[in-house]
Design a protein around this motif. Structure first.
Motif, PDB file in Angstrom:
ATOM      1  N   SER A   1      -3.517   7.594   2.368  1.00 52.44           N
ATOM      2  CA  SER A   1      -3.397   8.175   3.703  1.00 52.44           C
ATOM      3  C   SER A   1      -4.384   9.327   3.859  1.00 52.44           C
ATOM      4  O   SER A   1      -5.026   9.754   2.894  1.00 52.44           O
ATOM      5  CB  SER A   1      -1.970   8.675   3.936  1.00 52.44           C
ATOM      6  OG  SER A   1      -1.643   9.688   2.997  1.00 52.44           O
TER       7      SER A   1
ATOM      8  N   GLY B   1       9.067   3.056   0.208  1.00 53.86           N
ATOM      9  CA  GLY B   1       9.346   3.880   1.380  1.00 53.86           C
ATOM     10  C   GLY B   1       9.007   5.351   1.249  1.00 53.86           C
ATOM     11  O   GLY B   1       9.377   6.145   2.121  1.00 53.86           O
TER      12      GLY B   1
ATOM     13  N   SER C   1       5.543   2.576  -5.474  1.00 58.09           N
ATOM     14  CA  SER C   1       5.740   1.131  -5.496  1.00 58.09           C
ATOM     15  C   SER C   1       6.263   0.649  -6.841  1.00 58.09           C
ATOM     16  O   SER C   1       6.044   1.287  -7.876  1.00 58.09           O
ATOM     17  CB  SER C   1       4.426   0.397  -5.192  1.00 58.09           C
ATOM     18  OG  SER C   1       3.835   0.883  -4.004  1.00 58.09           O
TER      19      SER C   1
ATOM     20  N   TYR D   1      -0.208   8.291  -1.584  1.00 63.48           N
ATOM     21  CA  TYR D   1      -0.104   6.853  -1.830  1.00 63.48           C
ATOM     22  C   TYR D   1       1.364   6.405  -1.740  1.00 63.48           C
ATOM     23  O   TYR D   1       2.284   7.193  -1.932  1.00 63.48           O
ATOM     24  CB  TYR D   1      -0.620   6.492  -3.235  1.00 63.48           C
ATOM     25  CG  TYR D   1      -2.005   6.974  -3.543  1.00 63.48           C
ATOM     26  CD1 TYR D   1      -3.130   6.222  -3.183  1.00 63.48           C
ATOM     27  CD2 TYR D   1      -2.208   8.178  -4.221  1.00 63.48           C
ATOM     28  CE1 TYR D   1      -4.413   6.656  -3.493  1.00 63.48           C
ATOM     29  CE2 TYR D   1      -3.485   8.622  -4.535  1.00 63.48           C
ATOM     30  CZ  TYR D   1      -4.580   7.862  -4.172  1.00 63.48           C
ATOM     31  OH  TYR D   1      -5.846   8.299  -4.478  1.00 63.48           O
ATOM     32  N   HIS D   2       1.558   5.120  -1.504  1.00 61.39           N
ATOM     33  CA  HIS D   2       2.907   4.549  -1.507  1.00 61.39           C
ATOM     34  C   HIS D   2       3.463   4.498  -2.930  1.00 61.39           C
ATOM     35  O   HIS D   2       2.801   4.022  -3.855  1.00 61.39           O
ATOM     36  CB  HIS D   2       2.887   3.114  -0.954  1.00 61.39           C
ATOM     37  CG  HIS D   2       2.698   3.029   0.521  1.00 61.39           C
ATOM     38  ND1 HIS D   2       3.719   3.297   1.410  1.00 61.39           N
ATOM     39  CD2 HIS D   2       1.612   2.691   1.263  1.00 61.39           C
ATOM     40  CE1 HIS D   2       3.269   3.128   2.647  1.00 61.39           C
ATOM     41  NE2 HIS D   2       1.995   2.762   2.594  1.00 61.39           N
TER      42      HIS D   2
ATOM     43  N   LYS E   1       5.831   8.367   0.009  1.00 64.30           N
ATOM     44  CA  LYS E   1       4.421   8.583  -0.306  1.00 64.30           C
ATOM     45  C   LYS E   1       4.249   9.922  -1.014  1.00 64.30           C
ATOM     46  O   LYS E   1       4.864  10.923  -0.621  1.00 64.30           O
ATOM     47  CB  LYS E   1       3.567   8.577   0.968  1.00 64.30           C
ATOM     48  CG  LYS E   1       3.416   7.227   1.633  1.00 64.30           C
ATOM     49  CD  LYS E   1       2.489   7.350   2.854  1.00 64.30           C
ATOM     50  CE  LYS E   1       2.294   6.017   3.535  1.00 64.30           C
ATOM     51  NZ  LYS E   1       1.369   6.143   4.700  1.00 64.30           N
TER      52      LYS E   1
ATOM     53  N   ASP F   1       0.694   2.914  -5.447  1.00 66.13           N
ATOM     54  CA  ASP F   1      -0.233   1.878  -5.016  1.00 66.13           C
ATOM     55  C   ASP F   1      -1.504   2.563  -4.544  1.00 66.13           C
ATOM     56  O   ASP F   1      -1.601   3.054  -3.412  1.00 66.13           O
ATOM     57  CB  ASP F   1       0.395   1.058  -3.886  1.00 66.13           C
ATOM     58  CG  ASP F   1      -0.525  -0.065  -3.398  1.00 66.13           C
ATOM     59  OD1 ASP F   1      -1.629  -0.206  -3.962  1.00 66.13           O
ATOM     60  OD2 ASP F   1      -0.120  -0.789  -2.464  1.00 66.13           O
TER      61      ASP F   1
ATOM     62  N   HIS G   1       6.517  -1.701  -1.891  1.00 67.76           N
ATOM     63  CA  HIS G   1       6.602  -0.293  -1.490  1.00 67.76           C
ATOM     64  C   HIS G   1       8.066   0.135  -1.345  1.00 67.76           C
ATOM     65  O   HIS G   1       8.893  -0.608  -0.812  1.00 67.76           O
ATOM     66  CB  HIS G   1       5.856  -0.065  -0.172  1.00 67.76           C
ATOM     67  CG  HIS G   1       4.378  -0.293  -0.289  1.00 67.76           C
ATOM     68  ND1 HIS G   1       3.525  -0.321   0.806  1.00 67.76           N
ATOM     69  CD2 HIS G   1       3.587  -0.487  -1.380  1.00 67.76           C
ATOM     70  CE1 HIS G   1       2.293  -0.521   0.389  1.00 67.76           C
ATOM     71  NE2 HIS G   1       2.298  -0.633  -0.928  1.00 67.76           N
TER      72      HIS G   1
END
Length: 496
Positions: free
Chosen positions: A31, A54, A39, A36-37, A56, A26, A52
């Motif tokens: 961050s 969970g 997803s 990124y997450h 990154k 995503d 998401h």
């Protein structure tokens, strides 16, 4: 010069119906360490929703996971390959949910997908608590269901909804995220607040309809349905307090009928005419197959009354007409005692008009709150006046309006009347078997119905309906003190 954006890898993608499901990053949110997450991205009609998972990763880290194949040093035990398998398992689980929605016809919008996966339609983020509403939520759907119900049913559903919210087990931000634990917590709260078992049963039946609607619209999975009588982790709806003792015997009903005909009232009793009227209505409910006061108030001189040569009524139970067309039809044979009460209390015959207009009146929508309140008041009046009648008769029991229906079923059963007829007479649905045929062919002739209903009162004119157990000469001798010559003549003519 604008910095060129790196292409983000996609680990897996599948299209199901009009929904494309992809396992990717995503990139809307990054961050501080450029990650990124991970997803599952759902795309429908140009609209996207990211679920998401969970974890990154940076674009480079995720691409390495995508390219890992379990070969080389470390083989299939390398961290990247293990993570790839974990993410693929999550992806396949979500893809299966979308595939199941598509097969059941509930894959309609991104809202359906989001609600099915998370229980929520919209994301509130950091909005203020006061901004959260019940729109697009479990309670919002409950409101929609209430709006489509008739007044009496709507009030019960509304009370159940208010109780559910008042218990504090639900937050507006929960959306459609209502599960068996929330319902169990609600039940415990109601018990703590001293709600009766009957009320709890009513409220659980109301919320059960909301769950079924959520599932049919694709906002909830079938496995999340919280009710099940024989499943230990599910909720069993209580049946309520037994009313098997709430009835009058045939002997008591006969005594009450004779009291209606020529009962004497103490001099200190006020409004004896109204007490007599209420006793008559109670008896009519009993003799009309145990119908409730709503159905009695809506009873009309219709085509069926004419076709039966004014020997029977037909109506559809107001309480269940929305749910079961064939299961709500009631045929009432007009026995001599019922005719006698009608002669005194019913309106004169006029095609299409109400039989007892003083109960509700013409021009009132039977589904309106006004109608519901008026019938509620009349029920209260009958209950209050029946207590006065019972006191005059020296009874210890204080019958209410609900006694009429229970008395009909109990007395018919004790008289060995077939249970199938009792169910038919009371308008109970007996399932789909044979229902289409029964729309055209009644399973019982009018003569049979009159014979079965003759057991409701211990009277000569009722016994005469049972295969001529009493001759006409004997009948005339036994009832001449109770009936006028005109009534006897009409009864004999109807018997021809």
């Amino acid at each position: 010069m604008k910095e060129k954006r790196n292409k983000i890898a996609c680990l897996e993608s599948v299209t199901i119906g009009n929904c494309t499901v992809a396992l990717t990053l995503d990139t809307r949110y990054k961050s501080e360490d450029d990650k990124y997450h991970v997803s599952v991205r759902f795309t429908m009609n140009g609209t996207r929703y990211y679920l998401h998972l969970g974890a990154k990763y940076s674009a480079e880290e995720f691409e390495a996971i995508c390219k890992s194949d379990g070969r080389g040093r470390g083989g299939n035990a390398t961290p990247n390959f293990v993570e790839k398998n974990r993410l693929m398992e999550l992806f396949n689980q979500n893809a299966d949910i979308i595939r199941d929605m598509f097969n059941k016809g509930t894959l309609k919008t991104i809202d359906n997908v989001r609600a099915m996966l998370t229980g929520k339609v919209s994301t509130y983020g950091n909005e203020d608590e006061d901004m959260a509403t019940h729109v697009n939520s479990f309670v919002g759907l409950w409101d929609e269901i209430i709006a489509g119900k008739k007044a009496s049913t709507a009030e019960t559903y509304r009370n159940a909804r208010d109780c559910f919210i008042r218990s504090g087990v639900y937050n507006p931000k929960d959306g459609y995220n209502v599960d068996v634990d929330k319902v169990k917590a609600w039940v415990e709260w109601m018990k703590k607040m001293k709600y009766t078992q009957t009320t709890i049963g009513f409220y659980l039946r109301a919320i059960r309809v909301v769950f079924k609607t959520c599932i049919s619209r694709g906002f909830m999975r079938e496995k999340d349905y919280p009710f099940g009588a024989n499943q230990p982790n599910k909720i069993k709806i209580p049946s309520g307090t037994s009313r098997r003792t709430d009835f009058l015997t045939i002997e008591q009903m006969t005594e009450l009928y004779n009291f209606f005909l020529d009962g004497e009232y103490p001099s200190d009793i006020k409004s004896a005419d109204l007490i007599r009227q209420s006793v008559g209505m109670f008896l009519c409910q009993y003799l009309c197959n145990g119908c409730n006061l709503y159905d009695l108030a809506l009873l009309r001189y219709d085509d069926y009354y004419d076709v039966s040569e004014q020997k029977a009524f037909r109506f559809f139970r107001h309480k269940t007409k929305e749910h079961s067309e064939t299961g709500s039809e009631v045929i009432v044979p007009i026995t001599p005692p019922l005719r006698r009460i009608m002669d005194e209390l019913a309106a004169p015959y006029q095609k299409g008009k109400l039989v007892f207009p003083f109960l509700l009146g013409e021009g009132i929508d039977p589904d309106s709150l006004q109608a519901r309140n008026k019938i509620h008041q009349e029920n209260h009046n009958i209950g209050d006046r029946m207590k006065k009648a019972a006191k005059i008769l020296g009874w210890n029991i204080m019958p209410s309006s609900t006694f009429a229906r229970h008395s009909f079923a109990t007395n018919m059963s004790r008289s060995k009347v077939p249970m199938d007829y009792i169910s038919f007479a009371m308008g109970h649905s007996i399932g789909n078997r044979g229902q289409i045929t029964k729309r055209y062919i009644s399973p019982y002739s009018l003569e049979e119905q009159l014979e079965y209903n003759s057991y409701l009162l211990d009277l000569p004119e009722m016994k005469a309906l049972r295969h001529q157990e009493v001759s006409k000469e004997e009948l005339i001798a036994m009832v001449k003190e109770k009936m006028s010559k005109e009534e006897l003549l009409r009864m004999l003519l109807n018997d021809q």
